[in-house]
Motif scaffolding. Structure first.
Motif, PDB file in Angstrom:
ATOM      1  N   GLU A 267       4.617   3.955   7.473  1.00  0.00           N
ATOM      2  CA  GLU A 267       5.502   3.031   8.183  1.00  0.00           C
ATOM      3  C   GLU A 267       6.967   3.447   8.019  1.00  0.00           C
ATOM      4  O   GLU A 267       7.742   3.401   8.977  1.00  0.00           O
ATOM      5  CB  GLU A 267       5.288   1.598   7.677  1.00  0.00           C
ATOM      6  CG  GLU A 267       5.900   0.551   8.544  1.00  0.00           C
ATOM      7  CD  GLU A 267       5.378   0.556   9.965  1.00  0.00           C
ATOM      8  OE1 GLU A 267       6.190   0.318  10.883  1.00  0.00           O
ATOM      9  OE2 GLU A 267       4.182   0.811  10.180  1.00  0.00           O
TER      10      GLU A 267
ATOM     11  N   LEU B  47      -6.915   5.752   3.884  1.00  0.00           N
ATOM     12  CA  LEU B  47      -5.788   6.629   4.202  1.00  0.00           C
ATOM     13  C   LEU B  47      -5.683   7.759   3.180  1.00  0.00           C
ATOM     14  O   LEU B  47      -5.396   8.902   3.526  1.00  0.00           O
ATOM     15  CB  LEU B  47      -4.490   5.833   4.256  1.00  0.00           C
ATOM     16  CG  LEU B  47      -4.378   4.808   5.385  1.00  0.00           C
ATOM     17  CD1 LEU B  47      -3.122   3.963   5.199  1.00  0.00           C
ATOM     18  CD2 LEU B  47      -4.367   5.475   6.735  1.00  0.00           C
TER      19      LEU B  47
ATOM     20  N   ASP C  25      -5.716   1.325   1.963  1.00  0.00           N
ATOM     21  CA  ASP C  25      -5.036   2.481   1.398  1.00  0.00           C
ATOM     22  C   ASP C  25      -6.029   3.544   0.931  1.00  0.00           C
ATOM     23  O   ASP C  25      -5.749   4.731   1.012  1.00  0.00           O
ATOM     24  CB  ASP C  25      -4.154   2.025   0.237  1.00  0.00           C
ATOM     25  CG  ASP C  25      -2.905   2.852   0.112  1.00  0.00           C
ATOM     26  OD1 ASP C  25      -2.318   3.202   1.161  1.00  0.00           O
ATOM     27  OD2 ASP C  25      -2.505   3.158  -1.019  1.00  0.00           O
TER      28      ASP C  25
ATOM     29  N   THR D 145       0.839  -1.186   0.000  1.00  0.00           N
ATOM     30  CA  THR D 145       0.000   0.000   0.000  1.00  0.00           C
ATOM     31  C   THR D 145       0.876   1.239   0.000  1.00  0.00           C
ATOM     32  O   THR D 145       1.848   1.325   0.741  1.00  0.00           O
ATOM     33  CB  THR D 145      -0.925  -0.004   1.222  1.00  0.00           C
ATOM     34  OG1 THR D 145      -0.130   0.048   2.402  1.00  0.00           O
ATOM     35  CG2 THR D 145      -1.806  -1.235   1.238  1.00  0.00           C
TER      36      THR D 145
ATOM     37  N   GLN E 158      -3.981   3.953  10.196  1.00  0.00           N
ATOM     38  CA  GLN E 158      -2.933   3.027   9.768  1.00  0.00           C
ATOM     39  C   GLN E 158      -2.698   1.952  10.819  1.00  0.00           C
ATOM     40  O   GLN E 158      -2.478   0.794  10.488  1.00  0.00           O
ATOM     41  CB  GLN E 158      -1.644   3.810   9.491  1.00  0.00           C
ATOM     42  CG  GLN E 158      -0.615   3.005   8.765  1.00  0.00           C
ATOM     43  CD  GLN E 158       0.657   2.830   9.551  1.00  0.00           C
ATOM     44  OE1 GLN E 158       0.845   3.420  10.595  1.00  0.00           O
ATOM     45  NE2 GLN E 158       1.512   2.001   9.031  1.00  0.00           N
TER      46      GLN E 158
ATOM     47  N   SER F 143      -5.026  -0.969  10.624  1.00  0.00           N
ATOM     48  CA  SER F 143      -4.914  -1.686   9.343  1.00  0.00           C
ATOM     49  C   SER F 143      -5.955  -1.232   8.330  1.00  0.00           C
ATOM     50  O   SER F 143      -6.553  -2.043   7.627  1.00  0.00           O
ATOM     51  CB  SER F 143      -5.021  -3.195   9.561  1.00  0.00           C
ATOM     52  OG  SER F 143      -4.027  -3.623  10.442  1.00  0.00           O
TER      53      SER F 143
ATOM     54  N   GLY G 242       0.043   3.418   3.453  1.00  0.00           N
ATOM     55  CA  GLY G 242       0.412   2.646   4.639  1.00  0.00           C
ATOM     56  C   GLY G 242       1.912   2.441   4.735  1.00  0.00           C
ATOM     57  O   GLY G 242       2.517   2.619   5.803  1.00  0.00           O
TER      58      GLY G 242
END
Length: 185
Positions: free
Chosen positions: A9, A147, A144, A2, A138, A141, A5
């Motif tokens: 991260e 987000l 995408d 993604t 995020q 979970s 995401g």
């Protein structure tokens, strides 16, 4: 993978104070400690328990490429959880988050305005409340697409509407054709 995401991260991982272990044996020993046993590590990595034990004792030094990728990903996921949590908390409460993107961005606006989507390169500092929404989604979970919608809402408020000082009738921001997106905590 993604886009949003993974970008979030990577931003959190940049706050690490120490690099992750480099050798396969050190990575495996860390993973065994975190999972409290070789059996759990073997199940997670989809290898035999004996293979895990051999990596722990440095009897095997070079993993297959697919196993090396899975091992590194699992170690990275668990590395420095307190530093990771502190970085997320700081971004969500005081510092905010910076989004750097190149994408086609358009919006829905009243008749008579130019609302055509066009390719834009934006680097915008988002305040803590938007960072908190992005990081919480995020953490849970979120897909995408969600987000992306949260980021588009944040850009609408911060960039296009300038926190309520202009473009009050702007309804929706469309965020499409994303070339790249990167975040910085």
């Amino acid at each position: 993978m993604t886009l949003f995401g993974d970008g979030l991260e990577r931003a959190v991982e940049r706050s690490f104070t120490r690099p992750i272990p480099k050798s396969a044996g050190a990575q495996m020993r860390y993973l065994v400690r975190q999972l409290k046993g070789t059996r759990a590590a073997a199940e997670l990595l989809r290898v035999s328990q004996r293979t895990v034990e051999r990596y722990v004792r440095n009897q095997i030094r070079t993993p297959r490429p697919d196993l090396a990728g899975r091992l590194k990903a699992e170690v990275r996921k668990r590395w420095q959880p307190h530093v990771r949590a502190r970085a997320r908390r700081r971004a969500a409460t005081t510092d905010g988050i910076v989004i750097d993107t190149r994408a086609r961005i358009g919006y829905t606006a009243p008749i008579g305005t130019t609302d055509d989507a066009r390719l834009r390169h934006l680097t915008v500092a988002l305040p803590p409340q938007h960072a908190a929404r992005l990081l919480d989604a995020q953490q849970q979970s979120a897909e995408d697409q969600l987000l992306q919608e949260i980021a588009a809402e944040a850009l609408r408020e911060v960039y296009f509407q300038d926190n309520g000082h202009r473009a009050g009738s702007l309804a929706e921001v469309r965020f499409t054709d994303i070339e790249y997106v990167d975040f910085e905590l």
